[in-house]
Write an enzyme that holds these catalytic residues in place. Structure first.
Site, mmCIF file in Angstrom:
data_model
loop_
_atom_site.group_PDB
_atom_site.id
_atom_site.type_symbol
_atom_site.label_atom_id
_atom_site.label_comp_id
_atom_site.label_asym_id
_atom_site.label_seq_id
_atom_site.Cartn_x
_atom_site.Cartn_y
_atom_site.Cartn_z
ATOM 1 C CG LEU A 54 -2.026 -0.511 0.671
ATOM 2 C CD1 LEU A 54 -2.103 -2.721 0.769
ATOM 3 C CD2 LEU A 54 -3.532 -0.048 1.819
ATOM 4 C CG ASP A 55 2.049 5.105 -2.649
ATOM 5 O OD1 ASP A 55 3.253 5.015 -3.106
ATOM 6 O OD2 ASP A 55 1.250 6.224 -3.077
ATOM 7 C CD GLU A 73 6.656 5.075 0.124
ATOM 8 O OE1 GLU A 73 7.038 5.854 0.204
ATOM 9 O OE2 GLU A 73 4.802 4.940 -0.529
ATOM 10 C CD GLU A 78 6.138 15.953 10.836
ATOM 11 O OE1 GLU A 78 4.888 16.706 11.156
ATOM 12 O OE2 GLU A 78 5.995 15.503 10.343
ATOM 13 C CG ASP A 88 9.010 6.799 -4.665
ATOM 14 O OD1 ASP A 88 9.075 7.173 -5.361
ATOM 15 O OD2 ASP A 88 9.098 6.225 -3.622
ATOM 16 C CD GLN A 89 14.366 6.492 -1.103
ATOM 17 O OE1 GLN A 89 15.438 7.537 -1.289
ATOM 18 N NE2 GLN A 89 14.025 6.244 -0.379
ATOM 19 N N GLY A 130 13.959 6.844 -8.335
ATOM 20 C CA GLY A 130 13.654 8.370 -9.910
ATOM 21 C C GLY A 130 13.477 9.210 -8.853
#
Length: 593
Positions: free
Chosen positions: A258-259, A294, A369, A391-392, A394
């Site tokens: 699940l993104d 994620e 935060e 992701d890392q 792209g």
């Protein structure tokens, strides 16, 4: 509304069409080549028509009172892309060759993330099927496919999908996807699917025209949140939950990733994530089904185990923290979010390996935060570790892989750490042979949206280096997409052969020595501890009556090591002896007790 079934229902001589449109009192059904039909109102916003003679291959759409023609939001197939008509598909017609497949237990997972469109030159489900023997021989046990829900245009990462039930037609038909999963099961491979329930893409999402799909009560990086807890939210929740069940039940996926679940907002009593996990597991029955999240918030509550060590909600989380510390070690890069991990890097690497999360309630400057909750009580199989993912790679300005700029000895060292760690390893496609093709972000919208993407990417990632350059690859250009396709002809090059052998041998060691220790890890809870040994890292996990140990120098300089390795040596890279450890050296060992 738990009996709601989205999408067409096939009967022997007719098809039942259903459409949820609470914003309009009247809807018409349009079968291609026929006159529109007034649908019957069934209450609670539902409209229905039963059409004799309509069957497999029928193309249809719905007409709103203002004349707008829309596809079925639960379409099974979009042969003319997201703006075209939907097609009736008989998902029950596929004859599974391995219907008794039960999946694999979590401790056996070695995950391989792939993008269907760039994994092969053809970019299809059928072409990916031809590469399954390579993955099985490598030692992979689970494929993780990036999102396939139908998206606009001919290429996309998949996170702009708008038709959650329809595999993108550029990859093939639904039956082709079933054949891929069936063939994977034949080879002992699980298949997980990346799904996106936090937003819809910007092009082709017609839902707001006829349903209260969004709410102003919650905000996300993509705009208003999906309406999971407001007025008329029950069908919206069902639409998503039944989609998750659909992939697991109808396509026999072995799990879902699940993104960005931190962007799924829900103030109801049972959060959507909890309800989805519960109902998917109920639908799966005795099968091993793995639900992965994620989650930038590092909320360890989602990974909670019961008294027997079984996941209450989710099986595991992508562990960005272990990526960040290993990436810094290999590259020396400390920009952006890496900066929060660079100070006391050895200690943070030890914490990521031993406990899962580095930040467990501490302040993170990049986020401005505090981040995370305690995670040391969780078993290592609650975390998925990696040194590269979509992701890392792209989200770098050029989409470049580490292999193109970093020394091989450094990459081998961090690979040997994550592949033999008791956390679940995940490779990114092509990593195993040192593929040098980039994986830049790409999408294919209309020109107005394309220009917004070009500008938006620069603004969104402006804190990272390189995004102010003039020669960035155009994320909307077909050439950018083509540049990401793996070149399988390079697999026979000497360097590729060497690295592939390295990965294959490490995964064989994992299968023989590490995996058997993980079966009871869930019931025992957290098992790791770490310390700085001289100037090197020492990590130890208590697993099934054994102590799995790692001593490592993850730097380009020799360092002092105070203690000798104990127990049986499983794997050694470089020279590590009492007093001094060579650069990029490590030892994995196994001791009693």
């Amino acid at each position: 509304m738990t009996d709601v079934l989205f999408g067409p229902v096939l009967h022997p001589s007719e098809t039942q069409f259903r459409f949820w449109s609470p914003l309009h009192p009247h809807i018409q059904l349009h079968i291609d080549g026929e006159k529109p039909i007034d649908m019957q109102v069934r209450g609670h916003g539902w409209h229905e028509s039963v059409v004799p003679g309509a069957g497999v291959g029928t193309r249809y759409s719905f007409i709103l009172p203002d004349g707008l023609t829309v596809p079925d939001p639960a379409s099974r197939h979009q042969p003319e892309d997201v703006h075209g008509p939907s097609e009736v598909v008989d998902l029950e017609a596929y004859r599974w060759r391995h219907p008794d497949w039960q999946g694999r237990p979590v401790e056996e997972l070695v995950v391989y993330e792939m993008h269907i469109g760039t994994f092969t030159p053809e970019g299809t489900f059928r072409a990916a099927l031809e590469k399954l023997d390579h993955l099985a021989d490598l030692g992979v046990t689970a494929l993780q496919i990036m999102p396939i829900s139908d998206f606009p245009g001919g290429y996309n990462w998949g996170y702009d999908g708008v038709m959650p039930y329809a595999p993108d037609s550029s990859y093939g038909r639904p039956e082709d996807l079933m054949a891929l999963i069936d063939a994977a099961h034949e080879r002992g491979l699980c298949v997980l699917l990346d799904v996106v329930y936090n937003h819809f893409g910007p092009d082709g999402n017609y839902l707001p025209a006829y349903a209260p799909i969004f709410t102003e009560h919650h905000k996300t990086p993509w705009g208003n949140g999906i309406n999971y807890d407001g007025d008329a939210s029950k069908p919206v929740r069902e639409f998503v939950i039944q989609n998750a069940i659909y992939w697991v039940r109808n396509f026999r996926f072995d799990g879902l990733r699940l993104d960005a679940v931190h962007a799924i907002k829900d103030d109801r009593g049972e959060h959507l994530l909890h309800e989805l996990a519960r109902r998917v597991r109920e639908a799966a029955g005795s099968r091993h089904v793995h639900l992965v999240v994620e989650n930038e918030d590092n909320d360890s509550d989602l990974l909670r185990r019961d008294a027997e060590g079984r996941p209450v909600h989710f099986t595991a989380q992508w562990n960005d923290d272990i990526h960040h510390v290993l990436h810094i070690a290999a590259t020396g890069e400390t920009f952006g979010y890496y900066k929060d991990y660079a100070d006391r890097l050895t200690q943070k690497t030890g914490r990521a390996l031993a406990e899962g999360f580095v930040f467990q309630g501490e302040h993170m400057d990049y986020r401005g935060e505090t981040r995370g909750k305690p995670s040391g009580h969780l078993p290592p199989t609650a975390f998925i570790s990696f040194i590269q993912n979509h992701d890392q790679i792209g989200n770098r300005a050029l989409g470049d892989r580490m292999i193109t700029s970093q020394p091989l000895e450094a990459l081998k060292a961090i690979a040997a750490v994550y592949l033999l760690s008791p956390q679940l390893p995940m490779l990114f496609m092509g990593e195993e042979w040192g593929a040098t093709e980039p994986f830049p972000f790409f999408c294919d919208f209309n020109e107005d949206l394309n220009e917004k993407v070009r500008i938006g990417r620069r603004l969104e990632l402006s804190r990272l280096p390189g995004f102010d350059a003039d020669d960035l690859p155009d994320p909307t250009a077909h050439g950018t997409f083509e540049s990401a396709k793996l070149d399988w002809s390079k697999l026979s090059a000497p360097k590729a052969v060497d690295l592939l052998g390295f990965y294959r041998s490490l995964l064989a060691l994992r299968r023989q020595h590490v995996t058997p220790l993980l079966a009871g890890a869930g019931a025992g809870g957290g098992s790791g501890r770490f310390e700085v040994d001289g100037e090197c890292l020492f990590v130890e996990w208590q697993l099934s009556g054994k102590r799995l140990q790692l001593r490592a120098n993850l730097t380009a300089k020799a360092c002092r090591v105070a203690q000798a390795t104990s127990g049986e040596v499983l794997y050694r890279l470089g020279r590590m002896e009492p007093v001094e450890a060579a650069p990029w050296s490590l030892v994995w060992s196994l001791a009693d007790g």
